[in-house]
Write a protein that holds these residues in place. Sequence first.
Motif, PDB file in Angstrom:
ATOM      1  N   GLU A  23      58.882  43.629 -91.340  1.00  0.00           N
ATOM      2  CA  GLU A  23      59.930  43.801 -92.562  1.00  0.00           C
ATOM      3  C   GLU A  23      59.445  44.145 -93.865  1.00  0.00           C
ATOM      4  O   GLU A  23      59.410  42.128 -94.033  1.00  0.00           O
ATOM      5  N   LEU A  24      59.045  44.273 -94.503  1.00  0.00           N
ATOM      6  CA  LEU A  24      59.358  44.705 -96.102  1.00  0.00           C
ATOM      7  C   LEU A  24      59.946  45.024 -97.091  1.00  0.00           C
ATOM      8  O   LEU A  24      60.366  46.663 -96.484  1.00  0.00           O
ATOM      9  N   ILE A  25      61.004  44.323 -98.936  1.00  0.00           N
ATOM     10  CA  ILE A  25      61.490  44.671 -99.257  1.00  0.00           C
ATOM     11  C   ILE A  25      60.501  45.312-100.125  1.00  0.00           C
ATOM     12  O   ILE A  25      60.246  44.517-101.008  1.00  0.00           O
ATOM     13  N   VAL A  26      61.122  46.323-100.558  1.00  0.00           N
ATOM     14  CA  VAL A  26      60.803  47.114-102.120  1.00  0.00           C
ATOM     15  C   VAL A  26      61.520  47.971-102.910  1.00  0.00           C
ATOM     16  O   VAL A  26      61.821  48.799-102.126  1.00  0.00           O
ATOM     17  N   ALA A  27      61.169  47.080-104.387  1.00  0.00           N
ATOM     18  CA  ALA A  27      62.372  48.460-105.274  1.00  0.00           C
ATOM     19  C   ALA A  27      60.967  49.455-105.173  1.00  0.00           C
ATOM     20  O   ALA A  27      60.179  49.517-105.611  1.00  0.00           O
ATOM     21  N   ASP A  28      62.580  50.514-105.914  1.00  0.00           N
ATOM     22  CA  ASP A  28      61.855  51.731-105.678  1.00  0.00           C
ATOM     23  C   ASP A  28      60.692  51.764-107.822  1.00  0.00           C
ATOM     24  O   ASP A  28      61.420  51.293-108.245  1.00  0.00           O
ATOM     25  N   PRO A  29      59.416  51.906-106.767  1.00  0.00           N
ATOM     26  CA  PRO A  29      58.461  51.681-107.710  1.00  0.00           C
ATOM     27  C   PRO A  29      58.611  52.959-108.904  1.00  0.00           C
ATOM     28  O   PRO A  29      57.966  52.696-110.396  1.00  0.00           O
ATOM     29  N   ALA A  30      59.496  53.855-109.585  1.00  0.00           N
ATOM     30  CA  ALA A  30      60.155  54.715-110.235  1.00  0.00           C
ATOM     31  C   ALA A  30      60.470  54.150-110.956  1.00  0.00           C
ATOM     32  O   ALA A  30      60.543  54.743-112.348  1.00  0.00           O
ATOM     33  N   ARG A  31      61.549  53.042-110.739  1.00  0.00           N
ATOM     34  CA  ARG A  31      62.562  52.463-111.649  1.00  0.00           C
ATOM     35  C   ARG A  31      62.384  50.884-112.105  1.00  0.00           C
ATOM     36  O   ARG A  31      62.778  50.613-113.084  1.00  0.00           O
ATOM     37  N   TYR A  32      61.588  50.156-111.053  1.00  0.00           N
ATOM     38  CA  TYR A  32      61.458  49.028-111.208  1.00  0.00           C
ATOM     39  C   TYR A  32      60.073  48.293-111.387  1.00  0.00           C
ATOM     40  O   TYR A  32      59.421  48.940-110.088  1.00  0.00           O
ATOM     41  N   SER A  33      59.668  47.479-111.547  1.00  0.00           N
ATOM     42  CA  SER A  33      58.159  46.658-111.517  1.00  0.00           C
ATOM     43  C   SER A  33      58.147  46.090-110.381  1.00  0.00           C
ATOM     44  O   SER A  33      56.903  45.057-109.615  1.00  0.00           O
ATOM     45  N   GLY A  34      59.336  45.529-109.509  1.00  0.00           N
ATOM     46  CA  GLY A  34      59.344  44.445-108.776  1.00  0.00           C
ATOM     47  C   GLY A  34      60.910  44.881-108.138  1.00  0.00           C
ATOM     48  O   GLY A  34      61.845  44.848-109.101  1.00  0.00           O
ATOM     49  N   LEU A  35      61.207  43.164-107.057  1.00  0.00           N
ATOM     50  CA  LEU A  35      62.500  42.864-106.564  1.00  0.00           C
ATOM     51  C   LEU A  35      63.006  42.037-108.296  1.00  0.00           C
ATOM     52  O   LEU A  35      64.306  41.590-107.819  1.00  0.00           O
ATOM     53  N   ARG A  36      61.549  41.409-108.770  1.00  0.00           N
ATOM     54  CA  ARG A  36      62.863  40.398-109.513  1.00  0.00           C
ATOM     55  C   ARG A  36      63.061  41.124-110.816  1.00  0.00           C
ATOM     56  O   ARG A  36      64.368  41.116-111.492  1.00  0.00           O
ATOM     57  N   ASP A  37      62.248  41.941-111.106  1.00  0.00           N
ATOM     58  CA  ASP A  37      63.140  43.458-112.107  1.00  0.00           C
ATOM     59  C   ASP A  37      64.410  43.693-111.374  1.00  0.00           C
ATOM     60  O   ASP A  37      65.488  44.596-111.932  1.00  0.00           O
ATOM     61  N   TYR A  38      64.508  44.228-110.032  1.00  0.00           N
ATOM     62  CA  TYR A  38      65.544  44.920-109.878  1.00  0.00           C
ATOM     63  C   TYR A  38      66.751  43.911-109.459  1.00  0.00           C
ATOM     64  O   TYR A  38      67.944  44.121-110.373  1.00  0.00           O
ATOM     65  N   LEU A  39      66.257  42.803-109.438  1.00  0.00           N
ATOM     66  CA  LEU A  39      68.326  41.526-109.314  1.00  0.00           C
ATOM     67  C   LEU A  39      68.169  41.917-110.854  1.00  0.00           C
ATOM     68  O   LEU A  39      69.552  41.660-110.747  1.00  0.00           O
ATOM     69  N   ARG A  40      66.853  41.543-111.581  1.00  0.00           N
ATOM     70  CA  ARG A  40      67.606  40.660-113.518  1.00  0.00           C
ATOM     71  C   ARG A  40      68.185  42.552-113.674  1.00  0.00           C
ATOM     72  O   ARG A  40      69.379  42.093-114.607  1.00  0.00           O
TER      73      ARG A  40
END
Length: 249
Positions: A23-40
């Motif tokens: 299982e790989l968790i991926v933030a939407d690349p159209a909106r975020y640069s990665g998971l850290r960016d998503y959480l911030r």
Amino acid sequence: FMSQLQHFLLSSYDWVVMSDADELIVADPARYSGLRDYLRRNPGVPTFNTVGLNVVQNRATEAPLQPGKPLFRQRAYVQFWAHYCKPAVTSVPIVWSVGFHECDRPRHQTDDLFMIHLRAVDETIARRRNARLNALKMSQNAIDKKHSVQFTFDRDRYLSMLFPSDQALFDRAAAEADFQAEIGHMRRHPKDLKFIGPIAHMPARFADSVRLLEGRIGLAGRINRIAHALRRLRRNRPAGAVRQDPNPA
């Protein structure tokens, strides 16, 4: 045990991410640069439920996976599964259910944090996995509670569970799914973990979002890792940063 470990980790860390090996968790690349960016950029949410997408190999048209190449340049099809809309990213102590599919906190169903599930990503890998699972000795407790019953399936039953035999399901796949209908269903029916959407094409923006690494990293794999790390450093470089000359005159 994992719930208690999560509680312990939160004594030192802001977030805990829980996922299985496939299982790989991926933030939407159209909106975020990665998971850290998503959480911030999404503060104040204690638990995120992912958008569960099961990658499905079209065995009639898609070749075995090649390590080192982006996943979604080799696999075109996914299927929404409520089973994998897990509370996988957390900042508060929770207690997971068996399989981590639910917890004792209210569901916060995201629409831009994806769990990419890889169990049906490749028939060759699935055959090897089935042989390993069949070799495991199940405890009587697991047998009585019917935990991981798929571990006991023979090869044909296991493969038929993973891979659709009806090619028309792929032929009818939506060209560019947004999964909004499926996400809306989960918000209305948060306990409906048996809900499954139709097979659809993975949106094109995810083409380079997941890169597969070789199990035994050779020279090419090491170069790919270094190149990937350099690209990440460039993306995260602060605006206006100036490279220092290591040998000033």
